[in-house]
Design a protein around this motif. Sequence first.
Motif, PDB file in Angstrom:
ATOM      1  N   LEU A  51      30.437  46.870  41.988  1.00  0.00           N
ATOM      2  CA  LEU A  51      32.059  47.289  42.091  1.00  0.00           C
ATOM      3  C   LEU A  51      32.914  46.310  43.251  1.00  0.00           C
ATOM      4  CD1 LEU A  51      31.939  50.740  40.833  1.00  0.00           C
ATOM      5  CD2 LEU A  51      32.780  48.848  39.182  1.00  0.00           C
ATOM      6  N   LEU A  52      31.712  45.621  43.909  1.00  0.00           N
ATOM      7  CA  LEU A  52      32.686  45.078  45.364  1.00  0.00           C
ATOM      8  C   LEU A  52      34.010  43.736  45.040  1.00  0.00           C
ATOM      9  CD1 LEU A  52      32.640  46.280  48.061  1.00  0.00           C
ATOM     10  CD2 LEU A  52      30.664  43.609  48.338  1.00  0.00           C
ATOM     11  N   THR A  53      33.445  42.959  43.682  1.00  0.00           N
ATOM     12  CA  THR A  53      34.189  42.130  43.760  1.00  0.00           C
ATOM     13  C   THR A  53      34.764  42.292  42.252  1.00  0.00           C
ATOM     14  OG1 THR A  53      32.020  40.959  42.677  1.00  0.00           O
ATOM     15  CG2 THR A  53      32.754  40.649  44.978  1.00  0.00           C
ATOM     16  N   ARG A  54      34.312  43.740  41.971  1.00  0.00           N
ATOM     17  CA  ARG A  54      35.713  43.757  40.458  1.00  0.00           C
ATOM     18  C   ARG A  54      37.089  43.958  40.605  1.00  0.00           C
ATOM     19  NH1 ARG A  54      33.032  44.124  35.360  1.00  0.00           N
ATOM     20  NH2 ARG A  54      30.365  43.640  35.680  1.00  0.00           N
ATOM     21  N   TRP A  55      37.726  44.262  41.765  1.00  0.00           N
ATOM     22  CA  TRP A  55      39.722  44.002  42.267  1.00  0.00           C
ATOM     23  C   TRP A  55      40.215  43.660  40.994  1.00  0.00           C
ATOM     24  CZ3 TRP A  55      36.305  40.968  45.553  1.00  0.00           C
ATOM     25  CH2 TRP A  55      37.132  39.636  45.521  1.00  0.00           C
ATOM     26  N   PRO A  56      41.016  44.610  40.694  1.00  0.00           N
ATOM     27  CA  PRO A  56      42.207  43.287  39.114  1.00  0.00           C
ATOM     28  C   PRO A  56      43.072  43.266  40.536  1.00  0.00           C
ATOM     29  CG  PRO A  56      42.711  46.453  40.268  1.00  0.00           C
ATOM     30  CD  PRO A  56      41.369  45.917  40.645  1.00  0.00           C
ATOM     31  N   ALA A  57      43.995  42.040  39.387  1.00  0.00           N
ATOM     32  CA  ALA A  57      44.717  40.836  39.861  1.00  0.00           C
ATOM     33  C   ALA A  57      45.691  41.461  41.043  1.00  0.00           C
ATOM     34  CB  ALA A  57      44.899  40.623  38.676  1.00  0.00           C
ATOM     35  N   HIS A  58      46.374  42.105  40.980  1.00  0.00           N
ATOM     36  CA  HIS A  58      47.384  42.610  41.353  1.00  0.00           C
ATOM     37  C   HIS A  58      46.575  43.762  43.060  1.00  0.00           C
ATOM     38  CE1 HIS A  58      46.509  46.081  38.730  1.00  0.00           C
ATOM     39  NE2 HIS A  58      46.672  46.906  39.291  1.00  0.00           N
ATOM     40  N   ALA A  60      44.519  44.356  46.478  1.00  0.00           N
ATOM     41  CA  ALA A  60      43.955  43.723  47.535  1.00  0.00           C
ATOM     42  C   ALA A  60      42.779  43.511  47.867  1.00  0.00           C
ATOM     43  CB  ALA A  60      44.736  44.091  48.707  1.00  0.00           C
ATOM     44  N   PRO A  61      41.941  42.062  47.762  1.00  0.00           N
ATOM     45  CA  PRO A  61      40.951  42.792  47.699  1.00  0.00           C
ATOM     46  C   PRO A  61      40.318  43.002  48.760  1.00  0.00           C
ATOM     47  CG  PRO A  61      41.426  40.203  47.141  1.00  0.00           C
ATOM     48  CD  PRO A  61      42.887  41.077  47.563  1.00  0.00           C
ATOM     49  N   ALA A  62      40.943  42.409  50.193  1.00  0.00           N
ATOM     50  CA  ALA A  62      39.695  42.868  51.573  1.00  0.00           C
ATOM     51  C   ALA A  62      40.207  44.357  51.337  1.00  0.00           C
ATOM     52  CB  ALA A  62      40.920  43.494  52.410  1.00  0.00           C
ATOM     53  N   ASP A  63      41.460  45.689  50.806  1.00  0.00           N
ATOM     54  CA  ASP A  63      41.277  46.553  50.559  1.00  0.00           C
ATOM     55  C   ASP A  63      40.245  47.528  49.524  1.00  0.00           C
ATOM     56  OD1 ASP A  63      43.292  46.853  52.507  1.00  0.00           O
ATOM     57  OD2 ASP A  63      44.608  47.646  51.078  1.00  0.00           O
ATOM     58  N   TRP A  64      39.919  46.783  48.904  1.00  0.00           N
ATOM     59  CA  TRP A  64      39.236  46.950  47.274  1.00  0.00           C
ATOM     60  C   TRP A  64      37.834  46.801  48.324  1.00  0.00           C
ATOM     61  CZ3 TRP A  64      40.273  49.210  42.298  1.00  0.00           C
ATOM     62  CH2 TRP A  64      38.729  48.770  41.574  1.00  0.00           C
ATOM     63  N   SER A  65      37.385  45.732  48.263  1.00  0.00           N
ATOM     64  CA  SER A  65      35.909  45.654  49.303  1.00  0.00           C
ATOM     65  C   SER A  65      35.814  46.062  50.248  1.00  0.00           C
ATOM     66  CB  SER A  65      35.732  43.829  48.919  1.00  0.00           C
ATOM     67  OG  SER A  65      36.136  43.713  50.376  1.00  0.00           O
TER      68      SER A  65
END
Length: 209
Positions: A51-58, A60-65
């Motif tokens: 799931l690490l790289t499946r963040w939604p478009a809106h 923040a990738p850094a927070d999600w990952s």
Amino acid sequence: MRDASASAPGDLPLRWATPSGWARAALHDPLSLLGDHAHLERKAASNALELLTRWPAHAAPADWSGILAAVARDEAQHLHAVTRLLNARGGELPRVHRNPYASGLHAHVRRGQGSRELLDRLLVAALIEARSCERFALLAGDGGDAELSAFFASLHGSELGHYRIFLHLAAGVVTPGERDRRWSELLDVEADLIRSQAAGPRIHSGPTP
């Protein structure tokens, strides 16, 4: 089908509470229980990494990952701890592992539907963590094996935190109303699924006949 009279207590919203005799029955074969548990931790770590790289478009990738990397780290640490305990007791990690409970939940993921698929995957992860949290509390409270009681007690808080994390991430994927509706649906699915499982020395086994 929801059974309000048998809802799990405390912070967990589970709609079916595991009977009190489940822990003693599961602990009757501690090596099989620990082997099953080790594979669950392995799969939980793999799921968080996937799931690490499946963040939604809106998002923040850094927070999600960063959040999911921390979950994967925790699960890997749990895997290390349970395999050490298994080996110390003369057990061996099984090469093959099946979890029909988790497979049954994943069958309800709406694959290929974008944000709905991601929502379902996060909610299924939250359900698995919540049920594991409930089971760890029961195993910790059994008291028949002091070492195992302490071990499962040490994991309880982490599982509770992971359950909350997955729910939090799900809230950022769709509208709050959509998340809550789907969460309610999957809570009913989970309650029916867990109580229909065969009994045995597994974290997600069904009630003792």
